[in-house]
Design a protein around this motif. Structure first.
Motif, PDB file in Angstrom:
ATOM      1  N   TYR A  77      -1.859   3.829  -2.370  1.00 25.42           N
ATOM      2  CA  TYR A  77      -1.234   3.393  -1.121  1.00 25.42           C
ATOM      3  C   TYR A  77       0.119   2.787  -1.489  1.00 25.42           C
ATOM      4  O   TYR A  77       0.183   1.798  -2.206  1.00 25.42           O
ATOM      5  CB  TYR A  77      -2.151   2.356  -0.474  1.00 25.42           C
TER       6      TYR A  77
ATOM      7  N   THR B 174      -4.015   0.738   7.033  1.00 24.93           N
ATOM      8  CA  THR B 174      -5.116   0.230   6.209  1.00 24.93           C
ATOM      9  C   THR B 174      -6.448   0.508   6.898  1.00 24.93           C
ATOM     10  O   THR B 174      -7.412   0.953   6.271  1.00 24.93           O
ATOM     11  CB  THR B 174      -4.936  -1.285   5.980  1.00 24.93           C
TER      12      THR B 174
ATOM     13  N   ALA C 261       1.961  -4.310   0.881  1.00 26.69           N
ATOM     14  CA  ALA C 261       0.534  -3.993   0.741  1.00 26.69           C
ATOM     15  C   ALA C 261      -0.034  -4.509  -0.579  1.00 26.69           C
ATOM     16  O   ALA C 261      -1.107  -4.091  -1.005  1.00 26.69           O
ATOM     17  CB  ALA C 261       0.321  -2.489   0.853  1.00 26.69           C
TER      18      ALA C 261
ATOM     19  N   ALA D 233      -3.405  -0.619  -4.917  1.00 22.47           N
ATOM     20  CA  ALA D 233      -2.395  -1.307  -4.115  1.00 22.47           C
ATOM     21  C   ALA D 233      -1.077  -1.311  -4.879  1.00 22.47           C
ATOM     22  O   ALA D 233      -1.050  -1.403  -6.101  1.00 22.47           O
ATOM     23  CB  ALA D 233      -2.836  -2.737  -3.821  1.00 22.47           C
TER      24      ALA D 233
ATOM     25  N   HIS E  99       1.371  -1.352   8.874  1.00 17.78           N
ATOM     26  CA  HIS E  99       0.574  -1.354   7.633  1.00 17.78           C
ATOM     27  C   HIS E  99      -0.904  -1.609   7.938  1.00 17.78           C
ATOM     28  O   HIS E  99      -1.795  -0.969   7.368  1.00 17.78           O
ATOM     29  CB  HIS E  99       1.055  -2.463   6.696  1.00 17.78           C
TER      30      HIS E  99
ATOM     31  N   TYR F  98      -0.296  -8.949   6.719  1.00 17.34           N
ATOM     32  CA  TYR F  98       0.927  -8.366   7.266  1.00 17.34           C
ATOM     33  C   TYR F  98       1.471  -9.199   8.435  1.00 17.34           C
ATOM     34  O   TYR F  98       0.754  -9.974   9.058  1.00 17.34           O
ATOM     35  CB  TYR F  98       0.645  -6.943   7.765  1.00 17.34           C
TER      36      TYR F  98
ATOM     37  N   ALA G 187      -3.596  -5.385  -0.619  1.00 16.91           N
ATOM     38  CA  ALA G 187      -4.511  -4.488   0.096  1.00 16.91           C
ATOM     39  C   ALA G 187      -5.783  -4.172  -0.679  1.00 16.91           C
ATOM     40  O   ALA G 187      -6.818  -3.881  -0.077  1.00 16.91           O
ATOM     41  CB  ALA G 187      -3.786  -3.196   0.473  1.00 16.91           C
TER      42      ALA G 187
END
Lengths: 251, 84, 350
Positions: free
Chosen positions: A97, A34, A59, A54, A30, A24, A62
């Protein structure tokens, strides 16, 4: 490093996170979200049962940051992917997410129907009022008058619609167990958001069904604001448009 | 006041300054030290003032900060730690 | 135990899928495949599987993506316009190397078209209807019996190669009632394990499933490896049927419902002394290029017959490469030609 005899660690990296760096932008909420999700996984001890989904958006990477199984969903379809995972294996703890473009624009149908079926999943909805990954275009949650690259004069509600109140919409449904809107603009709110995420995950583990945690997040890059100013903007402006608090709690 | 210490992972730090803004004691500031990604990393400019309240770490979006506290005070919960 | 039952093609495929160990089905109503959805609703939960009527075809294919990632045999079914909606999800399944079975009871198109049998989805099925460099294993049954057999095979091939498999049927096959001998049920517990599945990272490193690789050289490598599997499929899994090809002078090529009608054409032609034969592709991908090429060396003409404007015809011509004449006969809009119509066409080249 502090001397082991006199100092103890009081804040450590969640064990559910691996060592990879987040991708990020500096100051983006974010990363904080997370970390809070990982903290909740730790707290409930479900790392070995969790599948992290994800989205497409900022994201998108992620799923690579957790010491959990992970999967990447196509844009907007994370709730459907979560449904498939959970129905196929109800023992999994499934976390979806998603950002506002993903969840509240292209994925609106999947979002609403998963909630309406009461799928036993936990949805983390990151509402930063902008499309960050693609360069700052207008999101379904962009505030009236807010500028974005695809509404350079600001969002005109007469032609572009109003900010979509996702938590309120989901809260009208009969099935969801927990629907809440949280913010991260100061440490007190971070702590509250952490509790909300933990509760949402706990409800899934306890078999109570669907939860949605909407989190008002910053996009310092897209908003063109320093991170601390962006947090102040959330406190002063965004929370006015998107009121904080629990909307449904059927725990 | 308990004595604390922050440890910043300089490669994780992106110099966003959220920890600087949130620290009640002015412990942290951005340095002229750049990491391999080109970010000016945060450093403890007044380490003696740190109480180990961990607000900085609670705020850090990149999980770049670990916080230590003197053993005597370590039982104090960090979550929700208020301003002095 | 083999059981002979009278059932529609749609029901035969649904029951065969359950017997093959299907444990997650997601679908959305569309004619002419509703019987599959309804059969699953009535029978899959009893078999211990998950059935869900999704909010859309898009959601259904993404539910399959999730269930397949969880390691169970997953399936969706639809008809042409609905399969178009699934194409994004199919591309993601292919890109994530997930097995899944997709049934298309194809209908007339484009657009809303109609609900009559058609073969206008051949390009979509075999040439990548979704985005990116990928292939689907495409199976084309021509009878209820074969539909049941291919439904089971689709799962086995899809699992073995981690490539989604599409059964390209049509409304006629789906609706027609025929006696079908069903295979015995299989216990999913006896199927080959899927160590890549998302079952929770307990006692192992996390499993990750994605079609995402930002670094071009990494994505290239993933695609190269996948193409190696495609080459293996092309080498090992081509399936076709030949009817009266030994001395054929005119070779028909047709698949699915059209292949079944073409068999009647061959029989009637032979009764009249016409040396006509048939090659019926069973796998549309991998396509039987080699056997067509071999036959092209000795026939006067290869007549491709389709319920389309000539889609498989392109693959036939790729196989023949000018070795013989390659005329085409097709019908459009859901109109199904009779054996007499086709035999008239055969006689032009005999």
């Amino acid at each position: 490093m502090p001397e082991a005899e006199t100092m103890v660690k009081v804040f450590a990296r969640p064990t559910s996170l691996n060592e990879k760096h987040f991708t990020y932008c500096p100051g983006c909420d974010h990363g904080l979200i997370t970390r809070l999700v990982a903290g909740a996984i730790d707290k409930l001890g479900v790392q070995e049962r969790t599948v992290f989904i994800a989205p497409v958006g900022c994201a998108v990477f992620a799923y690579e940051w957790f010491r959990c199984d992970g999967i990447q969903a196509s844009h907007g379809r994370a709730a459907a992917v979560a449904t498939g995972l959970k129905r196929a294996n109800p023992d999994l703890v499934v976390i979806s997410y998603q950002g506002d473009g993903d969840l509240a624009a292209i994925g609106t149908a999947e979002t609403i129907h998963a909630a309406n079926r009461g799928e036993a999943i936990t949805v983390i909805f990151v509402n930063n009022q902008i499309y960050g990954m693609t360069g700052g275009q207008m999101a379904p949650t962009t505030l009236p008058g807010q500028r974005a690259t695809s509404c350079p004069e600001g969002r005109d509600v007469a032609t572009m619609g109003h900010p979509l109140p996702v938590a309120e919409m989901i809260a009208t449904l009969a099935a969801p167990a927990y629907v809440t809107r949280q913010s991260l603009h100061d440490p007190r709110h971070v702590a509250q958001a952490a509790k909300a995420i933990e509760k949402a995950l706990r409800y899934q583990v306890e078999g109570k069904g669907y939860s949605l945690v909407e989190i008002l997040a910053t996009c310092p890059t897209g908003w063109r604001m320093p991170p601390a100013v962006a947090h102040q903007h959330v406190a002063d402006v965004v929370t006015g448009a998107f009121p904080l608090g629990d909307l449904v709690d059927r725990g | 006041m308990p004595k604390g210490k922050v440890v910043v992972d300089r490669e994780r730090c992106k110099g966003c300054g959220l920890c600087v803004a949130v620290c009640p004691f002015g412990v942290l500031d951005l340095s002229k030290d750049y990491n391999s990604s080109g970010y000016a990393v945060v450093t403890a400019v007044h380490p003696e003032a740190c109480t180990g309240c961990a607000l900085c770490a609670q705020t850090c979006p990149d999980v770049a900060i670990e916080v230590y506290r003197e053993k005597a005070a370590a039982g104090t919960p960090t979550r929700g730690a208020g301003r002095p | 135990m083999a059981e002979r039952q009278l059932m529609t093609g749609n029901e035969a495929m649904a029951e065969a899928a359950i017997r093959a160990g299907l444990r997650a089905y997601f679908g959305y109503p569309i004619t002419p495949q509703n019987e599959v959805l309804e059969y699953m609703a009535a029978h899959l939960p009893q078999a211990g599987g998950a059935f869900l009527q999704a909010e859309s075809e898009v959601a259904a294919i993404n539910m399959c993506y999730g269930a397949a990632a969880a390691g169970v045999r997953a399936m969706t079914s639809s008809s042409s316009p609905g399969v178009s909606l699934k194409m994004e999800g199919i591309s993601y399944l292919a890109g994530a190397d997930l097995p899944c079975v997709i049934l298309n009871a194809a209908r007339g198109g484009p657009g809303l078209g109609n609900i009559a049998p058609a073969q206008g989805d051949y390009f979509q099925a075999t040439k990548g209807g979704g985005h990116g460099d990928y292939r689907l294993i495409v199976l084309a049954p021509s009878t209820g019996q074969e539909a049941a057999e291919l439904a089971g095979l689709a799962f086995d091939l899809s699992d073995r190669y981690r490539v989604p498999a599409l059964i390209l049927a049509d409304g006629m096959l789906g609706q027609m009632m025929e006696p079908v001998t069903l295979p015995p049920p299989r216990d999913p517990g006896t199927l080959p394990p899927k160590p890549w599945a998302l079952t929770g990272a307990k006692g192992r490193e996390p499993n990750l499933i994605a079609s995402f690789a930002l670094e071009p050289t990494v994505l290239r490598e993933i695609n190269v490896k996948r193409y190696a599997r495609y080459r293996e499929i092309e080498a090992r899994e081509v399936r076709w049927e030949e009817v009266a090809t030994e001395d054929a002078e005119v070779l028909l090529i047709a698949y699915g419902t059209m292949g079944r009608i073409a068999k009647t054409v061959v029989r009637r032609g032979r009764e009249r002394g016409v040396k006509v034969g048939l090659l019926r592709p069973i796998t549309l991908w991998p396509f039987p290029y080699a056997p067509i090429r071999t036959l092209a060396e000795r026939v006067k003409a290869i007549l491709t017959v389709e319920l389309s404007a000539g889609q498989m015809w392109e693959d036939v011509r790729l196989a023949v490469e000018g070795r013989t004449a390659t005329p085409f006969y097709g019908e459009l809009g859901g109109v199904v030609p009779t054996p007499s119509d086709i035999l008239q066409e055969v006689l032009r080249y005999a």
